[in-house]
Design a protein around this motif. Structure first.
Motif, mmCIF file in Angstrom:
data_model
loop_
_atom_site.group_PDB
_atom_site.id
_atom_site.type_symbol
_atom_site.label_atom_id
_atom_site.label_comp_id
_atom_site.label_asym_id
_atom_site.label_seq_id
_atom_site.Cartn_x
_atom_site.Cartn_y
_atom_site.Cartn_z
ATOM 1 N N ARG A 1 14.552 -7.701 0.633
ATOM 2 C CA ARG A 1 14.238 -6.335 0.225
ATOM 3 C C ARG A 1 15.384 -5.821 -0.653
ATOM 4 N NH1 ARG A 1 13.970 -2.161 3.200
ATOM 5 N NH2 ARG A 1 15.450 -2.878 4.779
ATOM 6 N N TYR A 2 15.062 -4.975 -1.599
ATOM 7 C CA TYR A 2 16.058 -4.473 -2.544
ATOM 8 C C TYR A 2 17.257 -3.861 -1.811
ATOM 9 C CZ TYR A 2 18.025 -1.733 -6.401
ATOM 10 O OH TYR A 2 18.868 -1.190 -7.333
ATOM 11 N N ALA A 3 16.991 -3.108 -0.746
ATOM 12 C CA ALA A 3 18.067 -2.412 -0.030
ATOM 13 C C ALA A 3 19.011 -3.376 0.675
ATOM 14 C CB ALA A 3 17.473 -1.436 0.989
ATOM 15 N N GLU A 4 18.600 -4.617 0.848
ATOM 16 C CA GLU A 4 19.446 -5.592 1.552
ATOM 17 C C GLU A 4 20.442 -6.284 0.635
ATOM 18 O OE1 GLU A 4 16.600 -8.176 3.318
ATOM 19 O OE2 GLU A 4 16.100 -6.774 4.933
ATOM 20 N N HIS A 5 20.331 -6.077 -0.668
ATOM 21 C CA HIS A 5 21.258 -6.697 -1.605
ATOM 22 C C HIS A 5 22.561 -5.898 -1.659
ATOM 23 C CE1 HIS A 5 18.626 -9.768 -3.235
ATOM 24 N NE2 HIS A 5 17.653 -8.882 -3.326
ATOM 25 N N ALA A 6 23.670 -6.583 -1.519
ATOM 26 C CA ALA A 6 24.971 -5.912 -1.552
ATOM 27 C C ALA A 6 25.301 -5.388 -2.942
ATOM 28 C CB ALA A 6 26.063 -6.882 -1.079
ATOM 29 N N ALA A 7 24.845 -6.097 -3.986
ATOM 30 C CA ALA A 7 25.103 -5.690 -5.367
ATOM 31 C C ALA A 7 23.783 -5.779 -6.138
ATOM 32 C CB ALA A 7 26.165 -6.577 -5.997
ATOM 33 N N PRO A 8 22.889 -4.796 -5.961
ATOM 34 C CA PRO A 8 21.546 -4.890 -6.535
ATOM 35 C C PRO A 8 21.507 -5.000 -8.054
ATOM 36 C CG PRO A 8 21.958 -2.703 -5.594
ATOM 37 C CD PRO A 8 23.050 -3.583 -5.133
ATOM 38 N N LEU A 9 22.478 -4.404 -8.760
ATOM 39 C CA LEU A 9 22.493 -4.499 -10.224
ATOM 40 C C LEU A 9 22.661 -5.942 -10.696
ATOM 41 C CD1 LEU A 9 24.607 -1.524 -11.634
ATOM 42 C CD2 LEU A 9 22.166 -1.929 -11.917
ATOM 43 N N MET B 1 6.420 -0.222 -9.155
ATOM 44 C CA MET B 1 7.777 -0.558 -9.594
ATOM 45 C C MET B 1 8.826 0.220 -8.820
ATOM 46 S SD MET B 1 7.409 -1.228 -13.706
ATOM 47 C CE MET B 1 6.486 0.256 -14.083
ATOM 48 N N ARG B 2 8.514 1.459 -8.471
ATOM 49 C CA ARG B 2 9.454 2.248 -7.669
ATOM 50 C C ARG B 2 9.603 1.647 -6.271
ATOM 51 N NH1 ARG B 2 11.016 7.287 -9.117
ATOM 52 N NH2 ARG B 2 10.986 7.991 -6.947
ATOM 53 N N MET B 3 8.513 1.127 -5.716
ATOM 54 C CA MET B 3 8.617 0.492 -4.396
ATOM 55 C C MET B 3 9.384 -0.822 -4.465
ATOM 56 S SD MET B 3 5.050 1.287 -2.353
ATOM 57 C CE MET B 3 3.893 0.813 -3.644
ATOM 58 N N ILE B 4 9.289 -1.521 -5.594
ATOM 59 C CA ILE B 4 10.027 -2.782 -5.737
ATOM 60 C C ILE B 4 11.525 -2.557 -5.586
ATOM 61 C CG2 ILE B 4 10.687 -4.559 -7.416
ATOM 62 C CD1 ILE B 4 7.773 -4.509 -8.406
ATOM 63 N N ILE B 5 12.019 -1.445 -6.144
ATOM 64 C CA ILE B 5 13.459 -1.188 -6.082
ATOM 65 C C ILE B 5 13.814 -0.093 -5.066
ATOM 66 C CG2 ILE B 5 13.916 -2.033 -8.397
ATOM 67 C CD1 ILE B 5 14.017 0.889 -9.345
ATOM 68 N N GLY B 6 12.916 0.171 -4.142
ATOM 69 C CA GLY B 6 13.256 1.021 -3.007
ATOM 70 C C GLY B 6 13.298 2.507 -3.269
ATOM 71 N N LEU B 7 12.833 2.971 -4.428
ATOM 72 C CA LEU B 7 12.817 4.413 -4.688
ATOM 73 C C LEU B 7 11.701 5.100 -3.924
ATOM 74 C CD1 LEU B 7 13.556 4.524 -8.525
ATOM 75 C CD2 LEU B 7 15.125 4.976 -6.637
ATOM 76 N N ASP B 8 10.635 4.379 -3.639
ATOM 77 C CA ASP B 8 9.550 4.862 -2.785
ATOM 78 C C ASP B 8 9.359 3.866 -1.654
ATOM 79 O OD1 ASP B 8 9.083 7.106 -4.276
ATOM 80 O OD2 ASP B 8 7.357 6.290 -5.354
ATOM 81 N N THR C 1 0.848 -1.192 0.000
ATOM 82 C CA THR C 1 0.000 0.000 0.000
ATOM 83 C C THR C 1 0.883 1.242 0.000
ATOM 84 O OG1 THR C 1 -1.810 -1.098 1.194
ATOM 85 C CG2 THR C 1 -1.754 1.304 1.284
ATOM 86 N N LYS C 2 0.477 2.228 -0.800
ATOM 87 C CA LYS C 2 1.185 3.502 -0.814
ATOM 88 C C LYS C 2 0.167 4.638 -0.864
ATOM 89 C CE LYS C 2 4.655 6.385 -1.032
ATOM 90 N NZ LYS C 2 5.558 6.568 0.138
ATOM 91 N N ARG C 3 0.255 5.520 0.133
ATOM 92 C CA ARG C 3 -0.630 6.678 0.190
ATOM 93 C C ARG C 3 0.188 7.956 0.110
ATOM 94 N NH1 ARG C 3 -2.650 3.479 4.483
ATOM 95 N NH2 ARG C 3 -4.600 2.405 3.939
ATOM 96 N N TYR C 4 -0.346 8.908 -0.614
ATOM 97 C CA TYR C 4 0.205 10.265 -0.655
ATOM 98 C C TYR C 4 -0.876 11.193 -0.104
ATOM 99 C CZ TYR C 4 3.642 8.269 -3.888
ATOM 100 O OH TYR C 4 4.625 7.507 -4.475
#
Length: 310
Positions: free
Chosen positions: A64-72, A44-51, A8-11
């Motif tokens: 979670r994307y942020a937990e990957h040492a080398a996300p690329l 998609m932005r939440m999938i890769i941690g931008l939101d 869920t994402k609310r603005y």
């Protein structure tokens, strides 16, 4: 694998994504579809941690994307092809990304050739056409040789050769067992590329199914039958659950019977058939029907627009 659970994402008072859950499986191309404003880009932005999500979770390859040492090297993404410094060359842009992940120059050379950028590798990205910018964005997504690839509108601005290249590329990645997620407004192209569909509207899940099952469930337009004995065949096919309409004296559109049943009746009574064609709906038609109540922005009919302009 991409696993989205109760996301869920609310603005403020606007809910962009509403308790969304789905899984993008390896070994297939998943089309991520929805009308404008449906919440695709936010997801998609939440999938890769931008939101950051308001609630819910999303994992990429089990983390979670942020937990990957080398996300690329885990997930390659294309969300905005123009997110490149215009003063950098294609080669310099890719090398800068490679250095952050310890990726060798040889891999940069590989993706440049793979994306067809060899002749412009040392030209500034600011001078690129939309199509060349898309190729550079796809090259960047593939740089880490990731197991997961997520692309937003990858064929935008590409010529027919480029569209075919993307189609073959994504199908090839899925055939290798990789996870491929594709967002596009081009229904005809999605129908050719995707195996599975995740469709959202107003931030909520509307469908999570295969392409074939989605089109089949949307129903068809009956079976088109051409014969010199149209009126006789109409009488033979008539029944309480059968609807028959005519386009010409020799053409019928039959609903309630499939092609096999119609053909058997015609053979039994010696009625020659010149055509027997199921009239299935397209992915675009099925999509429009499903999302008709979830469209945030409605265009005025063409005749209304012309009257207003006058």
């Amino acid at each position: 694998m991409i696993d989205v659970h109760e996301l869920t994402k609310r603005y403020g008072d606007k809910t962009a994504v509403d308790r969304l859950s789905f899984t993008v499986q390896p070994g297939q191309v998943t089309g991520f579809l929805g009308p404008n404003g449906a919440g695709k880009s936010t997801t998609m932005r939440m999938i890769i941690g931008l939101d950051a999500p308001t609630s819910g979770t999303v994992t990429v390859g089990g983390r979670r994307y942020a937990e990957h040492a080398a996300p690329l090297q885990e997930i390659g993404t294309l969300l905005e092809a123009r997110s490149v410094h215009p003063g950098r060359t294609a080669f310099a842009h890719l090398m800068a990304l490679a250095r952050t992940h310890g990726i060798p120059r040889s891999r940069v050379d590989e993706v440049i050739e793979l994306a067809g950028l060899g002749s412009v590798a040392h030209k500034r990205a600011g001078a690129f056409s939309l199509g060349m910018g898309q190729r550079l964005g796809i090259a960047a997504a593939l740089l880490g040789d990731p197991e997961i690839v997520m692309l937003d509108e990858p064929v935008n601005g590409l010529d027919p050769e480029g569209v075919l290249w993307v189609r073959q590329l994504l199908s090839g990645l899925a055939a290798e067992g990789r996870t491929v997620m594709l967002s596009s407004h081009l229904m005809s192209e999605t129908a050719l590329i995707a195996d599975h569909l995740v469709i959202i509207g107003r931030g909520r899940l509307l469908a999570n199914t295969t392409v074939d099952a989605f089109i089949e469930n949307a129903g068809g337009r009956g079976v088109k039958v051409a014969t010199a004995e149209g009126e006789r065949l109409r009488l033979l096919l008539s029944g309480p659950d059968v609807t028959i309409t005519s386009t010409t004296a020799e053409e019928l559109v039959v609903s309630g019977l499939d092609s096999r049943q119609i053909g058997a009746i015609a053979v039994e009574h010696g009625v020659p058939l010149y055509e027997l064609t199921p009239q299935t709906v397209s992915l675009e038609e099925a999509f429009m029907e499903l999302t008709s109540d979830a469209v945030e922005y409605h265009s005025a009919p063409a005749d209304t627009a012309r009257r207003r302009a006058a």
